[in-house]
Write a protein that holds these residues in place. Structure first.
Motif, short mmCIF file in Angstrom:
data_model
loop_
_atom_site.label_atom_id
_atom_site.label_comp_id
_atom_site.label_asym_id
_atom_site.label_seq_id
_atom_site.Cartn_x
_atom_site.Cartn_y
_atom_site.Cartn_z
N ALA A 17 -157.92 -2.97 29.66
CA ALA A 17 -157.55 -1.79 30.44
C ALA A 17 -158.72 -0.81 30.53
CB ALA A 17 -156.33 -1.12 29.82
N ALA A 18 -159.47 -0.67 29.44
CA ALA A 18 -160.61 0.25 29.45
C ALA A 18 -161.72 -0.25 30.35
CB ALA A 18 -161.14 0.45 28.03
N GLY A 19 -161.83 -1.56 30.51
CA GLY A 19 -162.90 -2.13 31.32
C GLY A 19 -162.54 -2.39 32.76
N GLY A 20 -161.29 -2.35 33.08
CA GLY A 20 -160.87 -2.54 34.47
C GLY A 20 -160.62 -4.00 34.83
N ASN A 21 -160.30 -4.18 36.10
CA ASN A 21 -159.93 -5.51 36.60
C ASN A 21 -161.09 -6.51 36.55
OD1 ASN A 21 -157.29 -4.76 37.07
ND2 ASN A 21 -157.75 -4.05 39.15
N ILE A 22 -162.30 -6.04 36.61
CA ILE A 22 -163.45 -6.94 36.60
C ILE A 22 -163.52 -7.70 35.27
CG2 ILE A 22 -165.96 -7.04 36.75
CD1 ILE A 22 -164.63 -6.44 39.40
N LEU A 23 -163.04 -7.10 34.19
CA LEU A 23 -163.04 -7.80 32.90
C LEU A 23 -162.18 -9.05 32.94
CD1 LEU A 23 -163.05 -5.22 29.99
CD2 LEU A 23 -164.79 -6.86 30.63
N TRP A 24 -161.11 -9.03 33.73
CA TRP A 24 -160.28 -10.23 33.85
C TRP A 24 -161.05 -11.34 34.55
CZ3 TRP A 24 -156.34 -10.76 30.83
CH2 TRP A 24 -155.65 -9.64 30.39
N LEU A 25 -161.88 -10.97 35.51
CA LEU A 25 -162.73 -11.95 36.18
C LEU A 25 -163.76 -12.52 35.22
CD1 LEU A 25 -163.44 -13.42 38.80
CD2 LEU A 25 -164.87 -11.47 39.41
N VAL A 26 -164.36 -11.65 34.39
CA VAL A 26 -165.31 -12.11 33.37
C VAL A 26 -164.60 -13.07 32.41
CG1 VAL A 26 -166.74 -11.41 31.41
CG2 VAL A 26 -166.81 -10.09 33.52
N ALA A 27 -163.38 -12.72 32.01
CA ALA A 27 -162.62 -13.57 31.09
C ALA A 27 -162.30 -14.92 31.72
CB ALA A 27 -161.34 -12.87 30.66
N LEU A 28 -161.96 -14.92 32.99
CA LEU A 28 -161.67 -16.18 33.69
C LEU A 28 -162.91 -17.07 33.75
CD1 LEU A 28 -159.70 -17.89 35.44
CD2 LEU A 28 -160.71 -16.70 37.41
N VAL A 29 -164.04 -16.49 34.13
CA VAL A 29 -165.29 -17.25 34.20
C VAL A 29 -165.69 -17.76 32.82
CG1 VAL A 29 -167.77 -17.07 34.70
CG2 VAL A 29 -166.10 -16.14 36.31
N LEU A 30 -165.54 -16.91 31.80
CA LEU A 30 -165.86 -17.31 30.44
C LEU A 30 -164.97 -18.46 29.97
CD1 LEU A 30 -167.52 -16.67 27.87
CD2 LEU A 30 -165.67 -15.13 27.21
N PHE A 31 -163.67 -18.37 30.26
CA PHE A 31 -162.75 -19.45 29.88
C PHE A 31 -163.12 -20.76 30.57
CE2 PHE A 31 -158.93 -21.94 30.76
CZ PHE A 31 -158.51 -22.21 29.46
N LEU A 32 -163.40 -20.70 31.86
CA LEU A 32 -163.78 -21.90 32.60
C LEU A 32 -165.09 -22.48 32.07
CD1 LEU A 32 -163.22 -23.80 34.97
CD2 LEU A 32 -164.42 -22.20 36.44
N MET A 33 -166.07 -21.62 31.81
CA MET A 33 -167.36 -22.08 31.28
C MET A 33 -167.18 -22.78 29.94
SD MET A 33 -170.71 -19.74 30.39
CE MET A 33 -169.86 -18.80 29.13
N TRP A 34 -166.40 -22.18 29.03
CA TRP A 34 -166.20 -22.77 27.72
C TRP A 34 -165.36 -24.03 27.78
CZ3 TRP A 34 -168.56 -22.76 23.33
CH2 TRP A 34 -169.47 -21.75 23.08
N ALA A 35 -164.40 -24.09 28.68
CA ALA A 35 -163.61 -25.32 28.83
C ALA A 35 -164.51 -26.46 29.27
CB ALA A 35 -162.48 -25.10 29.84
N LEU A 36 -165.40 -26.20 30.22
CA LEU A 36 -166.32 -27.24 30.68
C LEU A 36 -167.32 -27.63 29.59
CD1 LEU A 36 -166.99 -25.98 34.31
CD2 LEU A 36 -165.69 -28.01 33.64
N MET A 37 -167.82 -26.64 28.83
CA MET A 37 -168.77 -26.97 27.76
C MET A 37 -168.10 -27.78 26.65
SD MET A 37 -171.61 -23.99 27.22
CE MET A 37 -170.54 -22.59 27.06
N LEU A 38 -166.88 -27.43 26.30
CA LEU A 38 -166.18 -28.20 25.26
C LEU A 38 -165.91 -29.63 25.72
CD1 LEU A 38 -163.73 -25.52 23.86
CD2 LEU A 38 -165.75 -26.48 22.74
N GLU A 39 -165.58 -29.78 27.00
CA GLU A 39 -165.38 -31.13 27.55
C GLU A 39 -166.68 -31.93 27.48
OE1 GLU A 39 -165.68 -34.29 30.42
OE2 GLU A 39 -166.67 -32.35 30.70
#
Length: 175
Positions: A17-39
């Protein structure tokens, strides 16, 4: 345990909430990046050795390992194994490079919020401006942290892939 998880979730929600909606986009990209790296880590450590053993067994089963055609077959097998092991690395590297840019997008949207508050309220309301500054700095920090974690682990993954491929090439002799 449940109370602890609820506290963690409340902390994460407050940060987002303190960082705004863009943080959710960062979190989505981070999740996708880590899912691909773990694979890719899973593939390099558990699947690729089995595939490479099959390639080595096929090479050793060949009677002709000396002709020009045999060497082209070897090159094709090594090339195919390289493509399989390096699959999705371009996407991972792109996601790593995009993380700071998304953070900067958060900086821009946060500063627009600050200027909007200044236009409506004037410069006398420091609390409202501070909320905009938070919207500007939190996504930048999150994007940089996400990119740094991605750079470190994708570099390690890339080195591991190169070592695995060199081992395969060494085990396919070219007499």
């Amino acid at each position: 345990m449940m109370l602890y998880l609820m506290d963690v979730w409340a902390t994460v929600r407050g940060f987002m909430a303190a960082g705004g909606n863009i943080l959710w986009l960062v979190a989505l990209v981070l999740f996708l990046m880590w899912a691909l790296m773990l694979e890719r880590y899973w593939y390099v450590n558990w699947v690729a050795p089995k595939v490479h053993k099959q390639i080595i067994a096929s090479w050793n089963a060949r009677e002709d390992r000396h002709s020009w055609y045999a060497h082209r077959i070897r090159e094709a097998w090594v090339s195919q194994a390289t493509q399989e092991i390096r699959a999705r690395m371009l996407i991972i590297n792109t996601l790593v490079a995009i993380c700071p840019m998304i953070g900067l997008l958060g900086t821009v949207t946060g500063m627009v919020s600050v200027f909007d508050v200044m236009a409506v309220q004037g410069t006398s309301n420091a609390r409202l401006m501070a909320a905009g500054i938070s919207l500007a700095t939190m996504p930048t920090m999150a994007g940089m942290v996400a990119a740094l974690s991605g750079v470190f682990f994708s570099t390690r993954l890339d080195a591991k892939m190169k070592i695995r491929m060199e081992k395969l090439k060494d085990r396919l002799p070219q007499h």
